[in-house]
Design a protein around this motif. Structure first.
Motif, mmCIF file in Angstrom:
data_model
loop_
_atom_site.group_PDB
_atom_site.id
_atom_site.type_symbol
_atom_site.label_atom_id
_atom_site.label_comp_id
_atom_site.label_asym_id
_atom_site.label_seq_id
_atom_site.Cartn_x
_atom_site.Cartn_y
_atom_site.Cartn_z
ATOM 1 N N LEU B 47 4.295 -12.403 -10.904
ATOM 2 C CA LEU B 47 4.445 -11.034 -11.416
ATOM 3 C C LEU B 47 3.531 -10.067 -10.671
ATOM 4 C CD1 LEU B 47 4.602 -11.501 -15.289
ATOM 5 C CD2 LEU B 47 6.260 -10.262 -13.930
ATOM 6 N N ASN B 48 2.287 -10.498 -10.448
ATOM 7 C CA ASN B 48 1.333 -9.615 -9.763
ATOM 8 C C ASN B 48 1.757 -9.354 -8.322
ATOM 9 O OD1 ASN B 48 -0.354 -9.154 -11.882
ATOM 10 N ND2 ASN B 48 -1.688 -10.881 -11.443
ATOM 11 N N ASN B 49 2.198 -10.407 -7.646
ATOM 12 C CA ASN B 49 2.657 -10.219 -6.268
ATOM 13 C C ASN B 49 3.857 -9.288 -6.219
ATOM 14 O OD1 ASN B 49 0.924 -11.705 -4.536
ATOM 15 N ND2 ASN B 49 1.715 -13.579 -5.418
ATOM 16 N N GLU B 50 4.761 -9.509 -7.140
ATOM 17 C CA GLU B 50 5.963 -8.667 -7.210
ATOM 18 C C GLU B 50 5.561 -7.206 -7.447
ATOM 19 O OE1 GLU B 50 9.978 -9.953 -9.346
ATOM 20 O OE2 GLU B 50 8.588 -8.984 -10.680
ATOM 21 N N ALA B 51 4.626 -7.010 -8.376
ATOM 22 C CA ALA B 51 4.200 -5.641 -8.693
ATOM 23 C C ALA B 51 3.542 -4.981 -7.489
ATOM 24 C CB ALA B 51 3.233 -5.664 -9.876
ATOM 25 N N ARG B 52 2.724 -5.755 -6.767
ATOM 26 C CA ARG B 52 2.062 -5.173 -5.592
ATOM 27 C C ARG B 52 3.082 -4.830 -4.513
ATOM 28 N NH1 ARG B 52 -3.028 -8.985 -4.372
ATOM 29 N NH2 ARG B 52 -1.624 -10.589 -5.126
ATOM 30 N N ALA B 53 4.056 -5.709 -4.314
ATOM 31 C CA ALA B 53 5.091 -5.423 -3.304
ATOM 32 C C ALA B 53 5.915 -4.207 -3.713
ATOM 33 C CB ALA B 53 5.994 -6.640 -3.127
ATOM 34 N N MET B 54 6.278 -4.153 -4.997
ATOM 35 C CA MET B 54 7.057 -3.000 -5.482
ATOM 36 C C MET B 54 6.273 -1.702 -5.297
ATOM 37 S SD MET B 54 8.668 -4.316 -9.047
ATOM 38 C CE MET B 54 10.196 -5.229 -9.138
ATOM 39 N N SER B 55 4.988 -1.758 -5.593
ATOM 40 C CA SER B 55 4.151 -0.571 -5.460
ATOM 41 C C SER B 55 4.105 -0.105 -4.009
ATOM 42 C CB SER B 55 2.741 -0.898 -5.968
ATOM 43 O OG SER B 55 1.848 0.099 -5.605
ATOM 44 N N SER B 56 3.938 -1.068 -3.094
ATOM 45 C CA SER B 56 3.899 -0.712 -1.674
ATOM 46 C C SER B 56 5.235 -0.144 -1.211
ATOM 47 C CB SER B 56 3.580 -1.950 -0.832
ATOM 48 O OG SER B 56 2.211 -2.194 -0.839
ATOM 49 N N LEU B 57 6.311 -0.790 -1.643
ATOM 50 C CA LEU B 57 7.639 -0.322 -1.226
ATOM 51 C C LEU B 57 7.873 1.117 -1.681
ATOM 52 C CD1 LEU B 57 9.726 -3.531 -1.974
ATOM 53 C CD2 LEU B 57 9.510 -2.440 0.259
ATOM 54 N N LYS B 58 7.501 1.396 -2.921
ATOM 55 C CA LYS B 58 7.739 2.746 -3.450
ATOM 56 C C LYS B 58 6.853 3.766 -2.755
ATOM 57 C CE LYS B 58 9.576 5.788 -5.995
ATOM 58 N NZ LYS B 58 10.965 6.168 -5.695
ATOM 59 N N SER B 59 5.593 3.408 -2.583
ATOM 60 C CA SER B 59 4.665 4.319 -1.932
ATOM 61 C C SER B 59 5.115 4.610 -0.492
ATOM 62 C CB SER B 59 3.274 3.686 -1.960
ATOM 63 O OG SER B 59 2.434 4.294 -1.060
ATOM 64 N N ASP B 60 5.530 3.555 0.212
ATOM 65 C CA ASP B 60 6.000 3.747 1.591
ATOM 66 C C ASP B 60 7.283 4.574 1.625
ATOM 67 O OD1 ASP B 60 3.893 2.206 2.317
ATOM 68 O OD2 ASP B 60 5.050 0.384 2.684
ATOM 69 N N GLU B 61 8.144 4.304 0.663
ATOM 70 C CA GLU B 61 9.403 5.057 0.605
ATOM 71 C C GLU B 61 9.127 6.554 0.426
ATOM 72 O OE1 GLU B 61 12.162 3.636 -2.428
ATOM 73 O OE2 GLU B 61 12.916 5.674 -2.601
ATOM 74 N N MET B 62 8.131 6.855 -0.411
ATOM 75 C CA MET B 62 7.802 8.270 -0.635
ATOM 76 C C MET B 62 7.242 8.906 0.636
ATOM 77 S SD MET B 62 6.226 7.918 -4.450
ATOM 78 C CE MET B 62 5.843 9.614 -4.792
ATOM 79 N N LEU B 63 6.434 8.135 1.365
ATOM 80 C CA LEU B 63 5.894 8.674 2.622
ATOM 81 C C LEU B 63 7.009 8.864 3.651
ATOM 82 C CD1 LEU B 63 2.574 6.643 2.979
ATOM 83 C CD2 LEU B 63 2.762 9.124 2.880
ATOM 84 N N ILE B 64 7.870 7.857 3.747
ATOM 85 C CA ILE B 64 8.950 7.935 4.741
ATOM 86 C C ILE B 64 9.918 9.070 4.408
ATOM 87 C CG2 ILE B 64 10.968 6.661 5.613
ATOM 88 C CD1 ILE B 64 9.194 4.101 5.307
ATOM 89 N N SER B 65 10.117 9.288 3.116
ATOM 90 C CA SER B 65 11.037 10.373 2.739
ATOM 91 C C SER B 65 10.512 11.741 3.183
ATOM 92 C CB SER B 65 11.254 10.373 1.221
ATOM 93 O OG SER B 65 10.093 10.830 0.571
ATOM 94 N N ARG B 66 9.208 11.822 3.466
ATOM 95 C CA ARG B 66 8.629 13.102 3.903
ATOM 96 C C ARG B 66 9.041 13.456 5.340
ATOM 97 N NH1 ARG B 66 3.859 14.184 1.127
ATOM 98 N NH2 ARG B 66 3.804 16.137 2.290
ATOM 99 N N VAL B 67 9.561 12.475 6.074
ATOM 100 C CA VAL B 67 10.014 12.785 7.434
ATOM 101 C C VAL B 67 11.513 12.503 7.594
ATOM 102 C CG1 VAL B 67 7.762 12.419 8.502
ATOM 103 C CG2 VAL B 67 9.331 10.498 8.261
ATOM 104 N N SER B 68 12.160 12.200 6.490
ATOM 105 C CA SER B 68 13.582 11.837 6.580
ATOM 106 C C SER B 68 14.496 13.050 6.691
ATOM 107 C CB SER B 68 13.999 11.015 5.353
ATOM 108 O OG SER B 68 13.290 9.822 5.332
#
Lengths: 234, 312
Positions: B47-68
């Motif tokens: 669960l913790n690994n999943e949560a950390r991966a999900m958090s990274s994915l979302k955070s990265d997605e938000m950053l990437i969306s800033r240049v999309s």
């Protein structure tokens, strides 16, 4: 002898003049005009967990949006962007920078491409930098642009661009992101005719305890976008 | 002087309170620990690994969306699409369900599989004691209503213990059904996670216990002695039978088999020291010997080392 050398030099310079050309790229939305664009995004992704693989086949989404040029005041074009999400007013400077978006107050404005002010020579690079912040994360980002060529017959400029920034990493997370694209700008009409860009994202999540390391998941996302001017109405 | 007394009282109060909390703290902390827990650490790790991966994915997605959307005249928002990782999260969801089911089966087997609870319940016979007034007042009625009463009592008992006769009758079958909810590929991923957990935390036996429990539990029937407890045959009680000290076994008693098993096991496994002590105690008193609560039940079948000590 000197005359011959001088003539030869002039000849060589005249041959290279188109290559070494320069142009000032400026948006020139004409008040009263309506510009219709097609924006297509194709996304695909895959993930691997040990021997288990999963992939999402490319999903294409298209949307049309309309640009209504209203006025030009204080160095900025006043335009309304009408898309599926609603209508938003923007104040766009001639070089493409955004000076205001009253309908999107509070929202984070993307890191946008803008042209250099003044003449831009073919082969010359132009760089923009900004620190992007999401939550507690701040990342320095850079747009690199290159004016690749000018087509005087079509009155278009070909611009290559890419974006680079380092996503947050640690010993458990390794990431790569790359984005590059191309734009065709009509410098006579002052509008973007066409642009394509692609981005790739790769994220490896692993666990490490003492001397033991194990990769758990690999995520890969691809996205390709195309923006095309479909119609221009006076 | 009064001040000194007051100070002494306060110190005494503080000492008493400290002693009280020191006494109850272990009990309070023990309440937060699940009994017979074999899955929590693995589940939390995933669960913790999943949560950390999900958090990274979302955070990265938000950053990437800033240049999309790189041009100022285009809409900034982009339509969300399903990503491939959602299938992995869906598999994890099934794995969590399997892990919870394993924990439930294991806890159930540990709690009731050795039959001690059933024997204890049988010895005290609350359902028979409760109809005694009826037996005295209306002896003719008891034969009519006792069976239904015992059925209802048994049903309520199972319900209060969160047991389901149809579900828990065959724990091996229940385990197999839980495992079969995962496809081969999903089960392989589950095994990969268990292996990774063991590799990362070699001193933590959690993942190995889960693997072994699935492997051995799927092959052999365990806690089979509960069949009569879960699906008993009911008859009306006979008044003379309601005697704890004699504790005769009714032929149709749902727990008779377990009780017999317990007596046999207790007799065979009692050490000489305990036998002599029990005899000495019996000699010293006039109280007739009571059948002792069994301490040992039948050991697991030979060749099937039970990692989970269900029978201990």
């Amino acid at each position: 002898m000197r005359v011959k050398t001088f003539t030869l030099l002039l000849l060589v310079m005249s041959l290279f003049t188109p290559v070494l050309g320069a142009v000032e790229l400026k948006y020139k939305f004409r008040p009263g005009n309506v510009y219709e664009y097609d924006h297509t995004v194709t996304r695909s992704s895959k993930v691997a967990a040990f021997k288990t693989n999963s992939s999402q086949s490319p999903i294409k989404t298209s949307q049309k949006f309309t640009l209504r040029a209203i006025d030009f005041q204080e160095g900025a074009h006043i335009v309304d962007v009408i898309g599926a999400g609603g209508a938003f007013r923007r104040y766009v400077r001639e070089n493409g920078a955004l000076s205001g978006a009253p309908g999107e107050t509070g929202e984070s404005v993307p890191f946008l491409l803008s042209f250099p002010v003044g003449d831009w020579k073919v082969g010359e690079r132009h760089q923009l930098q900004q620190t992007m912040t999401v939550g507690a994360t701040s990342v320095p980002a850079t747009w690199n642009m290159l004016l690749k060529s000018l087509d005087n017959d079509k009155q278009t400029a070909e611009i290559l661009f890419n974006c680079s920034f380092k996503l947050p990493e640690d010993r458990l997370r390794r990431k790569e992101f790359a984005m590059k694209g191309r734009a065709i700008f009509n410098f006579e009409q002052g509008i973007l005719q066409q642009s394509e860009w692609v981005s790739t994202y790769r994220f490896i999540f692993s666990n490490r305890e003492m001397a033991v390391g194990r990769e758990l998941w690999l995520f890969e996302h691809q996205s390709s976008s195309a923006l095309t001017l479909a119609a221009k109405k006076d | 002087m009064k001040k000194l007394d007051s100070l002494h009282r306060e110190i005494r109060t503080i000492l008493l309170l400290t002693a009280f909390f020191a006494a109850i703290m272990p009990a309070l902390s023990a309440q937060s620990v699940r009994p017979f827990d074999i899955t929590s650490r693995f589940k939390l790790w995933l669960l913790n690994n999943e949560a950390r991966a999900m958090s990274s994915l979302k955070s990265d997605e938000m950053l990437i969306s800033r240049v999309s959307a790189p041009f100022a005249f285009m809409p900034f928002e982009s339509a969300a699409v399903a990503q491939a990782e959602e299938r992995i999260w869906a598999i994890h969801h099934k794995i969590y369900a399997l892990v919870d089911e394993l924990q439930e089966i294991y806890s159930f087997a540990k709690h009731y599989g050795n039959g001690r609870f059933s024997i204890l319940f049988k010895q005290h016979r609350p359902e028979i004691w409760s109809v005694l007034p009826l037996q005295v007042a209306l002896p003719g009625l008891i034969s009519v209503v006792a069976v239904e009463y015992r059925k209802a009592f048994h049903a309520d008992l199972l319900k209060s213990l969160q047991l389901d006769a149809s579900r828990d009758l065959d724990l091996s079958g229940r385990l197999q059904r839980a495992v079969k909810k995962l496809s081969d590929e999903e089960y392989r991923l589950f095994n990969d996670y268990l292996g990774t957990f063991s590799a990362l935390f070699p001193s933590d036996p959690t993942a190995r216990i889960i693997s072994a429990f699935i492997e051995s539990g799927s092959k052999k029937q365990f806690a089979a002695g509960l069949k009569d407890f879960l699906q008993p045959v009911f008859t009306a009680p006979v008044f003379s039978d309601i005697n704890i000290s004699a504790a005769p076994v009714e032929p149709d008693d749902p727990l008779a088999e377990l009780e017999k098993l317990a007596e046999m096991s207790a007799g065979s496994s009692t050490t000489p020291e305990t036998v002599s002590e029990a005899t000495a105690d019996a000699d010293d008193s006039d109280i007739p010997a009571q059948p002792a609560t069994p301490q040992e039940l039948e050991p697991p079948p030979p060749g099937s080392e039970d990692l989970f000590k269900i029978w201990d």
